[in-house]
Enzyme design. Structure first.
Site: not given
Ligand code: UGA
Length: 416
Positions: A261
């Site tokens: 996403c």
């Molecule tokens: C993301 C959004 O968080 C959701 O709100 C949204 O609905 C979704 O995309 C979508 O559009 O369908 P998601 O892709 O499941 O959700 O993943 P996240 O939990 O947001 O994590 C994304 C990435 O960021 C991961 O690789 C995680 O490791 C990284 N991340 C997250 C960091 O590197 N640092 C952080 O502090 C948080």
């Protein structure tokens, strides 16, 4: 009880279908993939998402490829994918095909139907692309059918929880009657509802994901500077987080963001901005920084071992813990870069090894013990179980801040 159809049995469609079924509605799921249809009809979830199998088992959900089955639906949710094209813009192929089918259904339907878009589409799509297709049925939006755009904010691995307990509900409406009907369906949730127009709702989805991506790239850039100055980026983020204008979430420095996403949405809004003559410099930097971040692993490894000819253990392949999804996972960049540099890789992931090997059959998957016995270990996903491994005597490059890894003989954090 309402009759609701969900078009698209991907992660969003299945979660929406399951949750509306749980709330007592009669649900039909439409998809073009016969394998998915068969799985849903035999009460097995086609994707790994906690809670889905249980709901499919307990509640009746009919899956079909036949749009005729949608004819009695009072509400239709469009949840098909809008995948990235090579230039970063999104492909509307699935959503226009689904909308054409719905348009045919509308021709035969006597009573009012509410159509809600949940697929992520760039601002302007609902009005400029979807609405004309629906109205080609001869029916009029606002009179014969309703049209809303209500983006989903479901995290992978926590979709059911995010749907049932949303932080907010955004309803982009073509007209007040459409919006009223969707509000009515959503009234069971204890969350603020914001009503707006179609294109603002579309933009809220992009703005939310891109803001999260920006937070990550911001803290990673800061973390890279911190590392050079001997400062721990996590201590800095903690100190910042006490200010509630900043907040303490999504400020974990590391390898960067993966998943299907954040990167896709960033690229799509960049492409849309350029299409209308605007150069989105900040967004391009957020993306560029994320693409560079995982390459730091190579730089740090080279400080301690010659990479060419070494065997490197890779802990974690999924783009985040709790999923088997490897879309845009940083582990891909790491595995490819190290292989190009002449290293051999042995990898372990609790859930994602199978998916990774389907796309990258050259990758050798192994046990955590064998991975730890390699010349050096790189941690790419912060699975809970990695915090129980014995790192003593090892060389570890930690991309995700796993506390136990600090016991290693040589330990390097990416940004700390
Ligand atoms: C993301 C959004 O968080 C959701 O709100 C949204 O609905 C979704 O995309 C979508 O559009 O369908 P998601 O892709 O499941 O959700 O993943 P996240 O939990 O947001 O994590 C994304 C990435 O960021 C991961 O690789 C995680 O490791 C990284 N991340 C997250 C960091 O590197 N640092 C952080 O502090 C948080």
């Amino acid at each position: 009880m309402k009759r609701i159809s969900i078009i698209g049995a991907g992660r969003v469609g299945l979660v929406v279908a399951a949750c509306f079924a749980k709330m007592g509605n009669k649900i039909t799921v439409v998809d073009i993939d016969e394998r998915k249809i068969a799985e849903i009809n035999s009460k097995v979830s086609p994707i790994a998402e906690p809670g889905l199998d249980e709901i499919l088992n307990e509640f009746e959900i009919e899956a079909t490829s036949d749009y005729e089955k949608v004819i009695d639906s009072e509400a239709i949710f469009i949840c098909v994918d809008t995948p990235a094209k090579k230039d970063g813009s999104i492909s509307l192929e699935s959503i226009t095909a689904a909308t054409e089918q719905i348009s045919n259904v509308l021709k035969c339907r006597e009573s009012y139907t509410l159509i809600t878009i949940k697929s992520t589409v760039v601002p302007g799509t609902s009005e400029e692309v979807i609405l004309p297709i629906l109205e080609s049925s001869g029916k009029r939006a606002g009179e014969d059918f309703g049209l809303c755009m209500s983006p989903e904010f479901l995290r992978g691995g926590r979709g059911i929880e995010d749907f049932m307990y949303p932080a907010r509900i955004i309803i982009g409406e073509h007209d007040a009657k459409s919006g009223d009907m969707l509000c009515d369906l959503y009234q069971v949730f204890d969350a603020p509802i914001m009503r707006t127009d179609l294109r603002t709702a579309e933009m809220i989805k992009y703005a939310s994901n891109i803001f999260l991506a920006t937070k990550v790239s911001f803290i990673n850039e800061l973390g890279n500077i911190c590392k050079l100055l001997g400062i721990d980026a996590y201590e800095v983020a903690k100190g910042m987080g006490f200010d509630d204008r900043i907040g303490d979430k999504f400020l974990n420095a590391g390898l960067g963001f993966g998943g299907s996403c954040l990167t896709k949405d960033l690229k799509a809004l960049i492409a849309r901005a350029k299409e209308i003559g605007y150069e989105p410099k900040l967004l391009e930097q957020v993306l560029g920084l994320n693409e560079r971040q995982a390459l730091k692993v190579l730089e740090l490894l080279k400080r301690h071992i010659p990479v060419r000819g070494s065997t490197i253990g890779l802990l974690g392949l999924a783009f985040k813990p709790g999923t088997d999804d490897i879309s845009d996972s940083m582990a891909i960049t790491i595995a490819e870069t190290l292989t190009e540099e002449g290293a051999k890789i042995k990898a372990y992931d609790p859930l994602a090894m199978h998916n990774f090997q389907k796309s990258f059959p050259w990758l050798e998957c192994s046990t955590p013990e064998e991975v730890l016995n390699c010349d050096a270990v790189v941690i790419a996903t912060e699975w809970e179980e990695f915090n129980r491994l014995d790192y003593r005597g090892k060389i570890v490059i930690d991309g995700r801040r796993v506390p136990k890894a600090r016991e290693a003989r040589i330990y390097e954090g990416i940004c700390w």
